[in-house]
Scaffold this active site. Structure first.
Site, PDB file in Angstrom:
ATOM      1  N   LYS A 201       0.797  -1.236   0.000  1.00  0.00           N
ATOM      2  CA  LYS A 201       0.000   0.000   0.000  1.00  0.00           C
ATOM      3  C   LYS A 201       0.823   1.277   0.000  1.00  0.00           C
ATOM      4  O   LYS A 201       0.428   2.266  -0.596  1.00  0.00           O
ATOM      5  CB  LYS A 201      -0.995  -0.003   1.162  1.00  0.00           C
ATOM      6  CG  LYS A 201      -0.354   0.178   2.512  1.00  0.00           C
ATOM      7  CD  LYS A 201      -1.386   0.046   3.630  1.00  0.00           C
ATOM      8  CE  LYS A 201      -0.759   0.388   4.958  1.00  0.00           C
ATOM      9  NZ  LYS A 201      -1.408  -0.276   6.089  1.00  0.00           N
TER      10      LYS A 201
ATOM     11  N   ARG B 267      -7.447   0.213  17.240  1.00  0.00           N
ATOM     12  CA  ARG B 267      -7.860   0.438  15.864  1.00  0.00           C
ATOM     13  C   ARG B 267      -8.821  -0.707  15.563  1.00  0.00           C
ATOM     14  O   ARG B 267      -9.813  -0.843  16.267  1.00  0.00           O
ATOM     15  CB  ARG B 267      -6.670   0.541  14.902  1.00  0.00           C
ATOM     16  CG  ARG B 267      -7.067   1.287  13.617  1.00  0.00           C
ATOM     17  CD  ARG B 267      -5.920   1.505  12.643  1.00  0.00           C
ATOM     18  NE  ARG B 267      -5.600   0.288  11.892  1.00  0.00           N
ATOM     19  CZ  ARG B 267      -4.684   0.243  10.926  1.00  0.00           C
ATOM     20  NH1 ARG B 267      -4.008   1.334  10.580  1.00  0.00           N
ATOM     21  NH2 ARG B 267      -4.437  -0.882  10.274  1.00  0.00           N
TER      22      ARG B 267
HETATM   23  C1  LIG Z   1      -0.471  -1.031   6.737  1.00  0.00           C
HETATM   24  C2  LIG Z   1      -0.759  -2.265   7.461  1.00  0.00           C
HETATM   25  C3  LIG Z   1       0.279  -3.156   7.729  1.00  0.00           C
HETATM   26  C4  LIG Z   1       1.713  -2.893   7.345  1.00  0.00           C
HETATM   27  O1  LIG Z   1       2.308  -1.958   8.208  1.00  0.00           O
HETATM   28  P1  LIG Z   1       3.882  -1.648   8.156  1.00  0.00           P
HETATM   29  O2  LIG Z   1       4.104  -0.849   9.378  1.00  0.00           O
HETATM   30  O3  LIG Z   1       4.113  -0.880   6.907  1.00  0.00           O
HETATM   31  O4  LIG Z   1       4.585  -2.927   8.157  1.00  0.00           O
HETATM   32  C5  LIG Z   1      -0.040  -4.336   8.381  1.00  0.00           C
HETATM   33  N1  LIG Z   1      -1.311  -4.610   8.765  1.00  0.00           N
HETATM   34  C6  LIG Z   1      -2.325  -3.764   8.532  1.00  0.00           C
HETATM   35  C7  LIG Z   1      -3.694  -4.136   8.986  1.00  0.00           C
HETATM   36  C8  LIG Z   1      -2.085  -2.570   7.872  1.00  0.00           C
HETATM   37  O5  LIG Z   1      -3.107  -1.735   7.643  1.00  0.00           O
END
Ligand SMILES: *Cc1c(COP(=O)(O)O)cnc(C)c1O
Length: 355
Positions: A35, A131
């Site tokens: 993402k 969250r």
């Molecule tokens: C963005 C996201 C991740 C990845 O996070 P990083 O800190 O970039 O490794 C993992 N799990 C969820 C649910 C996310 O939204």
């Protein structure tokens, strides 16, 4: 064309291989999170060639792009809790989705049944970061509801930490997740996956503190930017500069450091405060908050970021007398800046192979 972001695919590959080696050693098969690059195809290709078998993204549009580019051969995971209105697309394009709402899971079940498919879910549990995730005390009730759904396959349980509440993953937190999994399985529903978090869990992997049984992580920032996400410490042997942002100087002048006149609000509604540094050399680069979030680190340590507005970033370049208009300045983007730069149509993406 500037601004541009230079993506060094060899560095992405080397980072991926280091992370995969470390996680494999403790029995974890992580997915790569795309993402922050807006599911950039060249980066995704590199991640797959480096050994990742599953790509994860928060947007269905990005996952659709990955599925169509890689001819359905890539395994995809939807990170953001799905919208009920997108249930059909989620089942069509995502092999797995993270979920926390029974109403949504029922909609996915219905969509899967209509499409003659099964859909995998990982049920998110909130262990305090506040969250996404179901509260642990309601897990049994949810399990009974899920048991009735014929087209949903509950692949496992997952947790997300250090995103909203800043809660750090610890052995206790992950043991709690493993205990919930054991209780779940006691009721005759085996689970394949325990997803122990994002890049903030990588420290536990490196320190050998990850409890046995955690077998999945969702990693973005750590492998792309080479940093763990609790203190933003450098992960040994990884590259911090797989992504470099380059912007061009459009003005460079000696000016006072204090504005002259009565101070109101700046372009974003803040009341700015200034430090008097006397007359100094200031440069404006043609990139702004439309493209980045100002969390940027100038590669040349003599440069200091003073501030920015939508389309300008102002730098103190007093320490580099030779700089002139038209010169380029390089920055290492932080997570938010990388996310914005990769999404901004004004930032040109340039691919490089350092080998
Ligand atoms: C963005 C996201 C991740 C990845 O996070 P990083 O800190 O970039 O490794 C993992 N799990 C969820 C649910 C996310 O939204």
């Amino acid at each position: 064309m500037y601004p541009q972001i230079i993506i060094d695919l060899n560095k992405v590959e080397e980072n991926s291989k280091i992370i995969l080696e470390k996680t494999k050693a403790v029995g974890i098969k992580p997915c790569a999170v795309t993402k922050v690059t807006c599911a950039d195809i060249e980066v995704a290709k590199t991640l797959l060639e480096s050994g990742f078998e599953e790509l994860a993204d928060s947007r269905i549009e990005n996952i659709k792009k990955l599925k169509s580019h890689f001819d359905n051969k890539v395994k995809t995971l939807l990170l953001r809790i799905p919208m009920i209105s997108q249930a059909k697309e989620v089942v069509q394009y995502c092999d797995t989705s993270l979920n926390s709402e029974i109403e949504t899971i029922k909609a996915l079940d219905k969509a899967a049944s209509d499409l003659g498919k099964k859909h995998n879910i990982i049920l998110m549990v909130d262990l305090g970061d506040l969250r996404e995730g179901i509260w642990p005390s309601s897990i049994e009730k949810v399990q009974e509801e899920l048991r009735k759904l014929g087209n949903i396959n509950v692949l496992g349980l997952g947790v997300n930490l250090t995103c909203y509440g800043g809660v750090i993953p610890t052995e206790e937190k992950l043991e709690e997740l493993l205990e919930l999994k054991a209780n779940w399985e006691h009721k005759g529903m085996p689970l394949k996956v325990v997803s122990g978090g994002n890049s903030s869990t990588i420290n536990m992997v490196l320190e050998g503190k990850i409890p046995t049984g955690i077998n999945h992580l969702r990693l973005g920032e750590s492998l792309l930017l080479g940093r763990e996400t609790i203190d933003r410490g450098h992960i040994p042997n990884t590259h911090l500069d797989a992504f470099v942002l380059v912007a061009e100087i459009v003005e460079i002048k000696e000016k006072p450091s204090l504005p002259i006149g009565t101070i109101g609000q700046d372009a974003f509604g803040n009341s700015p405060v200034f430090q008097d540094r006397g007359v100094h050399k200031r440069a404006i680069v043609a990139i702004g908050r439309q493209d980045v979030d100002l969390n940027l680190e100038p590669i040349d340590e003599r440069i200091e970021i003073l501030g920015g507005s939508s389309d300008h970033i102002i730098l103190d370049v007093t320490a580099i007398p030779t700089l002139k208009v038209g010169d380029k300045v390089e920055f290492i983007p932080g997570y938010g800046s990388l996310l914005q730069a990769m999404t901004s149509p004004y930032v040109k993406k340039v691919y490089k192979h350092s080998k």
